[in-house]
Design a protein around this motif. Structure first.
Motif, short mmCIF file in Angstrom:
data_model
loop_
_atom_site.label_atom_id
_atom_site.label_comp_id
_atom_site.label_asym_id
_atom_site.label_seq_id
_atom_site.Cartn_x
_atom_site.Cartn_y
_atom_site.Cartn_z
N MET A 1 34.02 44.45 32.53
CA MET A 1 34.69 45.36 31.59
C MET A 1 35.89 46.04 32.25
O MET A 1 36.93 46.21 31.65
CB MET A 1 33.70 46.42 31.09
N LYS A 2 35.73 46.43 33.53
CA LYS A 2 36.83 47.11 34.21
C LYS A 2 38.00 46.16 34.42
O LYS A 2 39.15 46.54 34.33
CB LYS A 2 36.36 47.68 35.55
N MET A 3 37.68 44.89 34.71
CA MET A 3 38.76 43.92 34.87
C MET A 3 39.44 43.66 33.54
O MET A 3 40.64 43.48 33.45
CB MET A 3 38.19 42.60 35.44
N PHE A 4 38.65 43.69 32.47
CA PHE A 4 39.19 43.47 31.13
C PHE A 4 40.15 44.58 30.77
O PHE A 4 41.23 44.34 30.25
CB PHE A 4 38.05 43.42 30.12
N LYS A 5 39.77 45.84 31.08
CA LYS A 5 40.61 46.95 30.67
C LYS A 5 41.93 46.97 31.42
O LYS A 5 42.97 47.27 30.86
CB LYS A 5 39.89 48.29 30.85
N LEU A 6 41.89 46.60 32.73
CA LEU A 6 43.13 46.55 33.48
C LEU A 6 44.01 45.44 32.94
O LEU A 6 45.21 45.60 32.78
CB LEU A 6 42.83 46.31 34.97
N GLY A 7 43.35 44.32 32.60
CA GLY A 7 44.11 43.20 32.04
C GLY A 7 44.70 43.56 30.71
O GLY A 7 45.83 43.18 30.39
N LEU A 8 43.94 44.28 29.89
CA LEU A 8 44.41 44.67 28.57
C LEU A 8 45.67 45.51 28.69
O LEU A 8 46.62 45.33 27.94
CB LEU A 8 43.31 45.48 27.86
N GLY A 9 45.68 46.42 29.67
CA GLY A 9 46.85 47.27 29.86
C GLY A 9 48.06 46.44 30.23
O GLY A 9 49.16 46.65 29.73
N ASP A 72 42.72 44.05 46.09
CA ASP A 72 41.82 43.49 45.08
C ASP A 72 42.44 43.58 43.69
O ASP A 72 42.35 42.63 42.90
CB ASP A 72 40.48 44.23 45.10
N LEU A 73 43.05 44.72 43.39
CA LEU A 73 43.69 44.88 42.08
C LEU A 73 44.88 43.93 41.94
O LEU A 73 45.11 43.38 40.86
CB LEU A 73 44.14 46.34 41.90
N MET A 74 45.61 43.73 43.03
CA MET A 74 46.74 42.80 43.01
C MET A 74 46.25 41.38 42.75
O MET A 74 46.83 40.63 41.95
CB MET A 74 47.49 42.86 44.34
N THR A 75 45.15 40.98 43.43
CA THR A 75 44.62 39.63 43.29
C THR A 75 44.14 39.37 41.87
O THR A 75 44.44 38.32 41.27
CB THR A 75 43.45 39.41 44.27
N VAL A 76 43.38 40.31 41.35
CA VAL A 76 42.85 40.16 39.99
C VAL A 76 43.99 40.09 38.98
O VAL A 76 43.97 39.29 38.04
CB VAL A 76 41.90 41.32 39.63
N THR A 77 44.99 40.96 39.17
CA THR A 77 46.12 40.98 38.23
C THR A 77 46.93 39.69 38.31
O THR A 77 47.38 39.17 37.30
CB THR A 77 47.05 42.18 38.52
N SER A 78 47.10 39.17 39.51
CA SER A 78 47.90 37.95 39.69
C SER A 78 47.17 36.69 39.24
O SER A 78 47.74 35.85 38.55
CB SER A 78 48.29 37.80 41.17
N LYS A 79 45.89 36.59 39.63
CA LYS A 79 45.15 35.36 39.36
C LYS A 79 44.28 35.45 38.11
O LYS A 79 43.84 34.42 37.59
CB LYS A 79 44.28 35.00 40.56
N GLY A 80 44.01 36.67 37.67
CA GLY A 80 43.15 36.84 36.51
C GLY A 80 41.68 36.79 36.88
O GLY A 80 41.31 36.33 37.97
N LYS A 81 40.83 37.25 35.98
CA LYS A 81 39.39 37.23 36.20
C LYS A 81 38.68 37.50 34.89
O LYS A 81 39.02 38.44 34.18
CB LYS A 81 38.98 38.28 37.24
N GLY A 82 37.70 36.67 34.55
CA GLY A 82 37.00 36.85 33.29
C GLY A 82 37.95 36.69 32.12
O GLY A 82 38.66 35.69 32.01
N LYS A 83 37.99 37.71 31.25
CA LYS A 83 38.86 37.67 30.08
C LYS A 83 40.30 38.02 30.40
O LYS A 83 41.19 37.93 29.55
CB LYS A 83 38.34 38.62 29.00
N MET A 84 40.52 38.46 31.63
CA MET A 84 41.88 38.87 32.01
C MET A 84 42.68 37.67 32.52
O MET A 84 42.25 36.98 33.44
CB MET A 84 41.81 39.93 33.09
#
Length: 215
Positions: A1-9, A72-84
């Motif tokens: 959910m936290k990864m989703f919300k950052l992705g949503l933003g 970690d935030l940079m990696t998730v934002t760049s590569k995506g994760k889950g619904k992001m």
């Protein structure tokens, strides 16, 4: 959910187009993110309802999100994760870094909490005029808590409260830390109103010292 919300933003940020100066997280946030995450970055209830997610999903200031490392935030934002989805190639590194930096500035952090404690410590008087504190207690607190701070029977009956809750001389109350008592007095709790902004911090500290003197 936290990864989703950052992705949503970031999805919203990219969808509306990016024209702010690279790395200027404040400008990016103000022009692209406020509609979903609110001025305080704690989430816009209207947008949460529209996306059918809890408001907490749009909160970028919570401990779980802010405890993550920038890498970690940079990696998730760049590569995506889950619904992001991944945003590599869509956002420059400095743009993502700027948003992350500003996001952190909007929330709490160990450093910020430490500064708050230091500020409270500075406002705490080195010595307390118990006579003045007693007078302040009589004017602000005695109506509910009684002149002896053990609770007014009349108010206990009116509020249908547990007498022990109104007793400020109990071991349970005086066993609380000064910081905890300060928070209750300044922010309120239950039917007790908040006095933050109504009396000075040093006056709250003097009230705490007065209560401890009654034990």
């Amino acid at each position: 959910m936290k990864m989703f919300k950052l992705g949503l933003g970031l999805v919203v940020l990219v969808a509306v187009g990016y024209s702010a100066m690279a790395g200027d997280g404040s400008s990016i946030y103000s022009s692209k993110c406020i509609s979903c995450h609110g001025k305080d970055a704690k989430g816009n209830p209207a947008m949460a309802k529209m996306f059918k997610v809890p408001n907490s999903a749009l909160d970028l200031t919570d401990k779980e999100t802010l405890d993550k490392k920038d890498e970690d935030l940079m990696t998730v934002t760049s590569k995506g994760k889950g619904k992001m989805p991944g945003f590599a190639g869509k956002l420059k590194d400095e743009e993502i870094t700027g948003v992350i930096s500003y996001m952190r500035s909007m929330g709490s952090s160990p450093a910020k909490e430490e500064k708050k404690k230091e500020k409270k410590a500075e406002s705490k008087p080195a010595s307390v005029d118990l006579a003045a504190a007693a007078k302040l207690f009589g004017g602000k607190c005695a109506t509910c808590h009684g002149k002896d701070a053990k609770g007014s029977p009349v108010m206990v009956k009116m509020f249908k409260a547990d007498p022990a809750v109104m007793n400020l001389t109990s071991e349970k109350t005086l066993g609380e830390t000064d910081e905890a008592l300060f928070t209750v007095i300044s922010k309120g709790r239950g039917k007790m109103p908040a006095y933050g902004g109504k009396i000075k911090d040093e006056e709250i500290h003097s009230l705490i010292a007065y209560l401890r003197s009654l034990k």
